[in-house]
Design a protein around this motif. Structure first.
Motif, PDB file in Angstrom:
ATOM      1  N   THR A   1      24.841  31.536  11.178  1.00 49.21           N
ATOM      2  CA  THR A   1      23.952  32.170   9.879  1.00 49.21           C
ATOM      3  C   THR A   1      24.163  31.996   8.799  1.00 49.21           C
ATOM      4  OG1 THR A   1      23.450  33.896  11.171  1.00 49.21           O
ATOM      5  CG2 THR A   1      22.273  32.079  11.731  1.00 49.21           C
ATOM      6  N   MET A   2      25.599  32.278   8.303  1.00 48.20           N
ATOM      7  CA  MET A   2      25.916  32.501   7.115  1.00 48.20           C
ATOM      8  C   MET A   2      26.504  34.088   6.879  1.00 48.20           C
ATOM      9  SD  MET A   2      25.049  30.235   3.890  1.00 48.20           S
ATOM     10  CE  MET A   2      24.766  31.778   2.231  1.00 48.20           C
ATOM     11  N   LYS A   3      26.201  35.112   8.067  1.00 48.34           N
ATOM     12  CA  LYS A   3      26.862  36.255   7.809  1.00 48.34           C
ATOM     13  C   LYS A   3      27.838  36.956   7.484  1.00 48.34           C
ATOM     14  CE  LYS A   3      27.405  38.194  12.380  1.00 48.34           C
ATOM     15  NZ  LYS A   3      28.775  38.738  11.446  1.00 48.34           N
ATOM     16  N   SER A   4      28.747  36.250   8.076  1.00 45.32           N
ATOM     17  CA  SER A   4      30.324  36.616   7.040  1.00 45.32           C
ATOM     18  C   SER A   4      30.385  35.958   6.475  1.00 45.32           C
ATOM     19  CB  SER A   4      31.302  35.852   8.421  1.00 45.32           C
ATOM     20  OG  SER A   4      31.114  36.342   9.630  1.00 45.32           O
ATOM     21  N   LEU A   5      29.996  35.021   5.565  1.00 45.29           N
ATOM     22  CA  LEU A   5      30.564  34.441   4.431  1.00 45.29           C
ATOM     23  C   LEU A   5      29.261  35.463   3.030  1.00 45.29           C
ATOM     24  CD1 LEU A   5      31.696  32.397   2.909  1.00 45.29           C
ATOM     25  CD2 LEU A   5      29.381  31.195   3.410  1.00 45.29           C
ATOM     26  N   LEU A   6      28.329  35.618   3.930  1.00 42.25           N
ATOM     27  CA  LEU A   6      27.529  36.665   2.803  1.00 42.25           C
ATOM     28  C   LEU A   6      27.881  38.304   2.623  1.00 42.25           C
ATOM     29  CD1 LEU A   6      24.520  35.452   3.639  1.00 42.25           C
ATOM     30  CD2 LEU A   6      25.019  35.580   1.101  1.00 42.25           C
ATOM     31  N   THR A   7      28.848  38.682   3.839  1.00 46.52           N
ATOM     32  CA  THR A   7      29.326  39.533   4.536  1.00 46.52           C
ATOM     33  C   THR A   7      29.939  39.954   3.752  1.00 46.52           C
ATOM     34  OG1 THR A   7      27.204  40.189   5.737  1.00 46.52           O
ATOM     35  CG2 THR A   7      28.978  42.336   5.606  1.00 46.52           C
ATOM     36  N   GLY A   8      31.094  38.912   3.597  1.00 43.78           N
ATOM     37  CA  GLY A   8      32.816  39.557   3.701  1.00 43.78           C
ATOM     38  C   GLY A   8      32.875  38.378   2.593  1.00 43.78           C
ATOM     39  N   VAL A   9      32.864  37.663   2.111  1.00 49.78           N
ATOM     40  CA  VAL A   9      32.940  37.259   0.424  1.00 49.78           C
ATOM     41  C   VAL A   9      32.505  36.733  -0.323  1.00 49.78           C
ATOM     42  CG1 VAL A   9      33.255  34.807   0.867  1.00 49.78           C
ATOM     43  CG2 VAL A   9      33.986  34.760   2.057  1.00 49.78           C
ATOM     44  N   ILE A  10      30.879  36.530   0.071  1.00 46.74           N
ATOM     45  CA  ILE A  10      29.659  36.887  -1.115  1.00 46.74           C
ATOM     46  C   ILE A  10      29.818  38.101  -1.906  1.00 46.74           C
ATOM     47  CG2 ILE A  10      27.653  35.950  -2.557  1.00 46.74           C
ATOM     48  CD1 ILE A  10      27.714  33.119  -0.444  1.00 46.74           C
ATOM     49  N   TRP A  11      29.186  39.331  -0.649  1.00 42.38           N
ATOM     50  CA  TRP A  11      29.017  40.250  -1.586  1.00 42.38           C
ATOM     51  C   TRP A  11      29.972  41.325  -2.044  1.00 42.38           C
ATOM     52  CZ3 TRP A  11      29.777  45.045   1.834  1.00 42.38           C
ATOM     53  CH2 TRP A  11      29.156  45.917   0.565  1.00 42.38           C
ATOM     54  N   PRO A  12      31.331  41.112  -1.628  1.00 40.39           N
ATOM     55  CA  PRO A  12      32.254  41.842  -2.506  1.00 40.39           C
ATOM     56  C   PRO A  12      32.681  41.129  -3.406  1.00 40.39           C
ATOM     57  CG  PRO A  12      33.172  41.194  -0.276  1.00 40.39           C
ATOM     58  CD  PRO A  12      31.886  40.556  -0.539  1.00 40.39           C
ATOM     59  N   ALA A  13      32.660  39.605  -4.165  1.00 44.53           N
ATOM     60  CA  ALA A  13      32.732  39.415  -5.328  1.00 44.53           C
ATOM     61  C   ALA A  13      31.354  39.407  -6.103  1.00 44.53           C
ATOM     62  CB  ALA A  13      32.521  37.946  -4.582  1.00 44.53           C
ATOM     63  N   TRP A  14      29.997  39.545  -5.479  1.00 41.08           N
ATOM     64  CA  TRP A  14      28.904  40.162  -6.623  1.00 41.08           C
ATOM     65  C   TRP A  14      29.576  41.702  -6.929  1.00 41.08           C
ATOM     66  CZ3 TRP A  14      24.871  44.065  -5.214  1.00 41.08           C
ATOM     67  CH2 TRP A  14      24.336  43.563  -5.811  1.00 41.08           C
ATOM     68  N   GLU A  15      30.196  42.627  -6.017  1.00 43.76           N
ATOM     69  CA  GLU A  15      29.696  43.843  -6.243  1.00 43.76           C
ATOM     70  C   GLU A  15      30.609  43.964  -7.794  1.00 43.76           C
ATOM     71  OE1 GLU A  15      30.269  47.010  -3.713  1.00 43.76           O
ATOM     72  OE2 GLU A  15      28.448  47.126  -3.576  1.00 43.76           O
ATOM     73  N   PHE A  16      32.103  43.380  -7.393  1.00 41.92           N
ATOM     74  CA  PHE A  16      32.973  43.188  -8.428  1.00 41.92           C
ATOM     75  C   PHE A  16      32.746  42.824  -9.761  1.00 41.92           C
ATOM     76  CE2 PHE A  16      36.801  42.585  -4.862  1.00 41.92           C
ATOM     77  CZ  PHE A  16      37.241  43.664  -4.966  1.00 41.92           C
ATOM     78  N   GLY A  17      31.981  41.419 -10.134  1.00 49.17           N
ATOM     79  CA  GLY A  17      31.380  40.716 -11.388  1.00 49.17           C
ATOM     80  C   GLY A  17      30.410  41.469 -11.511  1.00 49.17           C
ATOM     81  N   PRO A  18      29.249  41.124 -10.453  1.00 49.18           N
ATOM     82  CA  PRO A  18      27.488  40.630 -11.504  1.00 49.18           C
ATOM     83  C   PRO A  18      26.824  42.100 -11.262  1.00 49.18           C
ATOM     84  CG  PRO A  18      27.946  39.077  -9.959  1.00 49.18           C
ATOM     85  CD  PRO A  18      28.879  39.207 -10.293  1.00 49.18           C
ATOM     86  N   ALA A  19      28.117  42.926 -10.190  1.00 50.00           N
ATOM     87  CA  ALA A  19      27.198  44.405  -9.897  1.00 50.00           C
ATOM     88  C   ALA A  19      27.601  45.387 -11.020  1.00 50.00           C
ATOM     89  CB  ALA A  19      27.095  44.863  -8.822  1.00 50.00           C
ATOM     90  N   GLY A  20      28.842  44.615 -11.756  1.00 46.42           N
ATOM     91  CA  GLY A  20      29.741  45.704 -12.871  1.00 46.42           C
ATOM     92  C   GLY A  20      30.335  46.541 -11.388  1.00 46.42           C
ATOM     93  N   ARG A  21      31.053  46.255 -10.702  1.00 54.21           N
ATOM     94  CA  ARG A  21      31.657  47.587  -9.622  1.00 54.21           C
ATOM     95  C   ARG A  21      32.672  46.888  -9.479  1.00 54.21           C
ATOM     96  NH1 ARG A  21      28.343  51.223  -7.183  1.00 54.21           N
ATOM     97  NH2 ARG A  21      29.684  51.339  -5.493  1.00 54.21           N
ATOM     98  N   PRO A  22      33.655  46.691 -10.188  1.00 53.48           N
ATOM     99  CA  PRO A  22      35.391  46.418  -9.768  1.00 53.48           C
ATOM    100  C   PRO A  22      36.281  46.908  -9.320  1.00 53.48           C
ATOM    101  CG  PRO A  22      34.835  46.528 -12.464  1.00 53.48           C
ATOM    102  CD  PRO A  22      33.407  46.825 -11.587  1.00 53.48           C
ATOM    103  N   GLN A  23      35.891  48.486  -9.042  1.00 48.84           N
ATOM    104  CA  GLN A  23      36.331  49.447  -8.633  1.00 48.84           C
ATOM    105  C   GLN A  23      36.262  49.767  -6.989  1.00 48.84           C
ATOM    106  OE1 GLN A  23      33.382  49.946 -10.665  1.00 48.84           O
ATOM    107  NE2 GLN A  23      33.111  51.324  -9.288  1.00 48.84           N
ATOM    108  N   SER A  24      35.277  48.554  -6.403  1.00 53.88           N
ATOM    109  CA  SER A  24      35.243  48.804  -5.483  1.00 53.88           C
ATOM    110  C   SER A  24      35.754  48.800  -4.177  1.00 53.88           C
ATOM    111  CB  SER A  24      33.654  48.080  -4.870  1.00 53.88           C
ATOM    112  OG  SER A  24      32.860  48.142  -5.419  1.00 53.88           O
ATOM    113  N   ARG A  25      36.048  49.006  -3.340  1.00 53.41           N
ATOM    114  CA  ARG A  25      37.361  48.797  -2.151  1.00 53.41           C
ATOM    115  C   ARG A  25      36.896  48.787  -0.990  1.00 53.41           C
ATOM    116  NH1 ARG A  25      41.475  53.446  -3.954  1.00 53.41           N
ATOM    117  NH2 ARG A  25      41.679  53.230  -6.556  1.00 53.41           N
ATOM    118  N   PHE A  26      37.175  47.340  -0.556  1.00 53.75           N
ATOM    119  CA  PHE A  26      36.535  46.371   0.497  1.00 53.75           C
ATOM    120  C   PHE A  26      38.148  46.068   1.608  1.00 53.75           C
ATOM    121  CE2 PHE A  26      33.500  45.496  -2.572  1.00 53.75           C
ATOM    122  CZ  PHE A  26      32.217  45.283  -1.758  1.00 53.75           C
ATOM    123  N   LEU A  27      37.312  46.840   3.357  1.00 52.82           N
ATOM    124  CA  LEU A  27      37.995  46.787   4.049  1.00 52.82           C
ATOM    125  C   LEU A  27      37.421  45.389   5.408  1.00 52.82           C
ATOM    126  CD1 LEU A  27      39.348  50.143   5.321  1.00 52.82           C
ATOM    127  CD2 LEU A  27      40.940  48.269   3.467  1.00 52.82           C
ATOM    128  N   GLY A  28      37.929  44.462   5.204  1.00 50.60           N
ATOM    129  CA  GLY A  28      36.946  43.768   6.341  1.00 50.60           C
ATOM    130  C   GLY A  28      38.376  43.523   7.360  1.00 50.60           C
TER     131      GLY A  28
END
Length: 179
Positions: free
Chosen positions: A72-99
């Motif tokens: 159902t795209m949970k992994s793709l949304l949560t582990g791939v798209i969301w970190p990229a969204w935070e880094f770029g469009p959400a303006g949070r490039p300093q975010s640190r993700f552990l997957g």
């Protein structure tokens, strides 16, 4: 009727703003990079996942558990798209993700897809963000604002720190049924 004459810069600004306002809109626009041969089938469940991840970004939710069927795209949304969204469009490039996942291969798969999305010409045109040359690997990449996404197996999570910890399927189906 009057015709609008929008420049390329105008169109890019509109796309940037639409993606900033909505993780779902960003996901739909990023789809062609991640799954170019697969048509996107969007539904209300994906809107709900995106709304909850946006609430995490805003700090309204500090712990989020999603139980959805496989595929159902949970992994793709949560582990791939969301970190990229935070880094770029959400303006949070300093975010640190552990997957993490029960198998390192799954965690690395999502890290590589996220890195591929961020390094794509589409993303870099809209949100220029160089990845550092000394930390740009499959298992961990870092951007110029010290934000990063690191992949590891669930059993090796101890000792690592991040602003976001994504536990994606920490147990295999076989382990879930064990004593």
């Amino acid at each position: 009727m009057q015709r609008l004459n929008l420049t390329r810069a105008d169109l890019l600004a509109i796309e940037r703003e639409l993606c900033r306002r909505s993780l779902a809109d960003f996901a739909k626009r990023a789809w062609h990079i991640l799954e170019p041969a697969t048509p996107l089938k969007w539904g209300w469940a994906l809107d709900a996942i995106c709304a909850h991840l946006e609430a995490v970004t805003r700090g309204e939710i500090t712990r989020l558990l999603m139980n959805v069927p496989p595929g159902t795209m949970k992994s793709l949304l949560t582990g791939v798209i969301w970190p990229a969204w935070e880094f770029g469009p959400a303006g949070r490039p300093q975010s640190r993700f552990l997957g993490t996942a029960h198998k390192q291969d799954l965690a690395v798969r999502d890290s590589m897809k996220c890195r591929r999305l961020i390094q794509s010409p589409w993303f870099q045109t809209l949100w220029p963000m160089p990845l550092t040359s000394d930390q740009n690997a499959k298992t961990k990449f870092e951007n110029s604002s010290t934000g990063f996404r690191e992949a590891m197996s669930f059993t090796s999570l101890t000792g690592s720190r991040g602003d976001r910890v994504i536990l994606d399927d920490p147990l295999s189906a076989d382990d879930a049924n064990s004593d």
